[in-house]
Enzyme design. Sequence first.
Site, PDB file in Angstrom:
ATOM      1  N   ASN A  31      26.537 -11.740  -3.294  1.00 24.91           N
ATOM      2  CA  ASN A  31      27.855 -11.805  -3.932  1.00 24.91           C
ATOM      3  C   ASN A  31      28.157 -13.158  -4.564  1.00 24.91           C
ATOM      4  O   ASN A  31      29.005 -13.257  -5.431  1.00 24.91           O
ATOM      5  CB  ASN A  31      28.939 -11.459  -2.907  1.00 24.91           C
ATOM      6  N   CYS A  89      35.721 -15.264   1.253  1.00 19.85           N
ATOM      7  CA  CYS A  89      35.897 -15.147   2.697  1.00 19.85           C
ATOM      8  C   CYS A  89      35.744 -16.491   3.380  1.00 19.85           C
ATOM      9  O   CYS A  89      36.262 -16.721   4.451  1.00 19.85           O
ATOM     10  CB  CYS A  89      34.879 -14.180   3.274  1.00 19.85           C
TER      11      CYS A  89
HETATM   12  N1  PMP Z   1      29.265  -8.271   2.401  1.00 15.54           N
HETATM   13  C1  PMP Z   1      29.333  -8.794   1.171  1.00 15.54           C
HETATM   14  C2  PMP Z   1      28.079  -8.967   0.383  1.00 15.54           C
HETATM   15  C3  PMP Z   1      30.578  -9.170   0.631  1.00 15.54           C
HETATM   16  O1  PMP Z   1      30.643  -9.705  -0.595  1.00 15.54           O
HETATM   17  C4  PMP Z   1      31.745  -8.986   1.411  1.00 15.54           C
HETATM   18  C5  PMP Z   1      33.085  -9.403   0.859  1.00 15.54           C
HETATM   19  N2  PMP Z   1      33.513  -8.596  -0.210  1.00 15.54           N
HETATM   20  C6  PMP Z   1      31.617  -8.409   2.692  1.00 15.54           C
HETATM   21  C7  PMP Z   1      30.362  -8.087   3.148  1.00 15.54           C
HETATM   22  C8  PMP Z   1      32.806  -8.194   3.578  1.00 15.54           C
HETATM   23  O2  PMP Z   1      33.726  -7.360   2.994  1.00 15.54           O
HETATM   24  P1  PMP Z   1      35.161  -7.101   3.654  1.00 15.54           P
HETATM   25  O3  PMP Z   1      35.812  -8.455   3.806  1.00 15.54           O
HETATM   26  O4  PMP Z   1      35.843  -6.223   2.672  1.00 15.54           O
HETATM   27  O5  PMP Z   1      34.960  -6.448   4.965  1.00 15.54           O
END
Ligand code: PMP
Length: 384
Positions: free
Chosen positions: A152, A326
């Site tokens: 990401n 995050c």
């Molecule tokens: N895995 C990846 C590759 C992410 O980019 C993300 C955040 N979008 C997550 C896990 C965790 O997602 P979420 O915060 O929606 O649970």
Amino acid sequence: MEKIYLDHASAMSVDPRVLEFAKQYLKEDFGNPSSLHSVGLTAKRAIEDARKKVAELINAENETCILITGGATESNNLAIKGTALRNIGKGKKVAASAIEHISVLNPMKELQKSGFELTIIPVDSTGLVESEKLNDILTKDTTLTSIMYANNEIGTIEPIKKISEIVHKKGLYLHVDATAAAGRIPIDVQNEGIDLLTLSSNDMYGPQGAGALYIKPGIKLQSILPGGGQERGLRSGTENLFAVAGMGEAARIAKDEMEQEKKRLEEIRDKLISEILKIDKSYLTGHPTQRLPHHASFRFSGIEGESILLNMDMIYNIQVSTGSACSSKTLEPSHVLLAIGLKHEEAHGSMVLTLGRANKVEQVPMITKAVKETVERLRKLSPL
Ligand code: PMP
């Protein structure tokens, strides 16, 4: 000034067609899928319909392979802890790539604290997992290896089929976090030899609060959320009907439109990359070609990513990211950028652009002008 939102890896709007489809489940068809009456049965059918659409998106064997969760973090936790704990008799080793999302790395570290051996698999300077190292690291008691489909923060797409061959030759199960890739590029869990796969509703223009975990038939997991026994007893709790139905419809639309949308975004991405790299001392992060169609990520020497983000937002009304939303609350440089070999000071100057359905090729000149002016302005101010 027109808003140009370029942070689709952090959050995206719900597709109006998804909203239109799913709103009935907040209003007239609001039932509890576990209720035996007709309102409950309508809700149950909506869940099963969503399961089928998600299964079709990733070519799962059938819809029973899809477990509904509350999002990617939950799917990752269930995949990692659930598989490692249930298969403890087969070994106490787990492995993950150095560029996994924290929702993969942190459950892995928890396992480590409770006696599992955790090995981190290095990546090269473009973010590709080093397959020779993977081959050397894995042993037959490595019960779970987690490698993401695409990253990401730097957009690199991993060669999952090749990775799965190594994992299955040397270890046991492969978990793939496909949160950044699902709905964007074709995924075929059967052809690519994936045992467990995470995806998330909002990363495909579905509502927040739903996700899925593909579990290949025959793989046993331990529940990490005991309660009423929904989702084969693996994920208790009354289903988020609106979000789950929306996720299904979002998956259907993503599959239908993928080929065309992928091409459209790649064109915008490539124009952005070639224009932005004309800026002095600017560098692409991640793989130059094996990258997500909507993903363009850079670093600029001598300036801070946070200042770029704030300048772009306040002066140009363009929303970008510096890396993972995050973990952006910490001032630590991104573990992903450090893993691809950047020095701390280099990793601090990152900017990530993630495109979406509303972005158009006509926006490229505006975006590149804003980036160029921002970098120049900050460099003039920078003591570095
Ligand atoms: N895995 C990846 C590759 C992410 O980019 C993300 C955040 N979008 C997550 C896990 C965790 O997602 P979420 O915060 O929606 O649970």
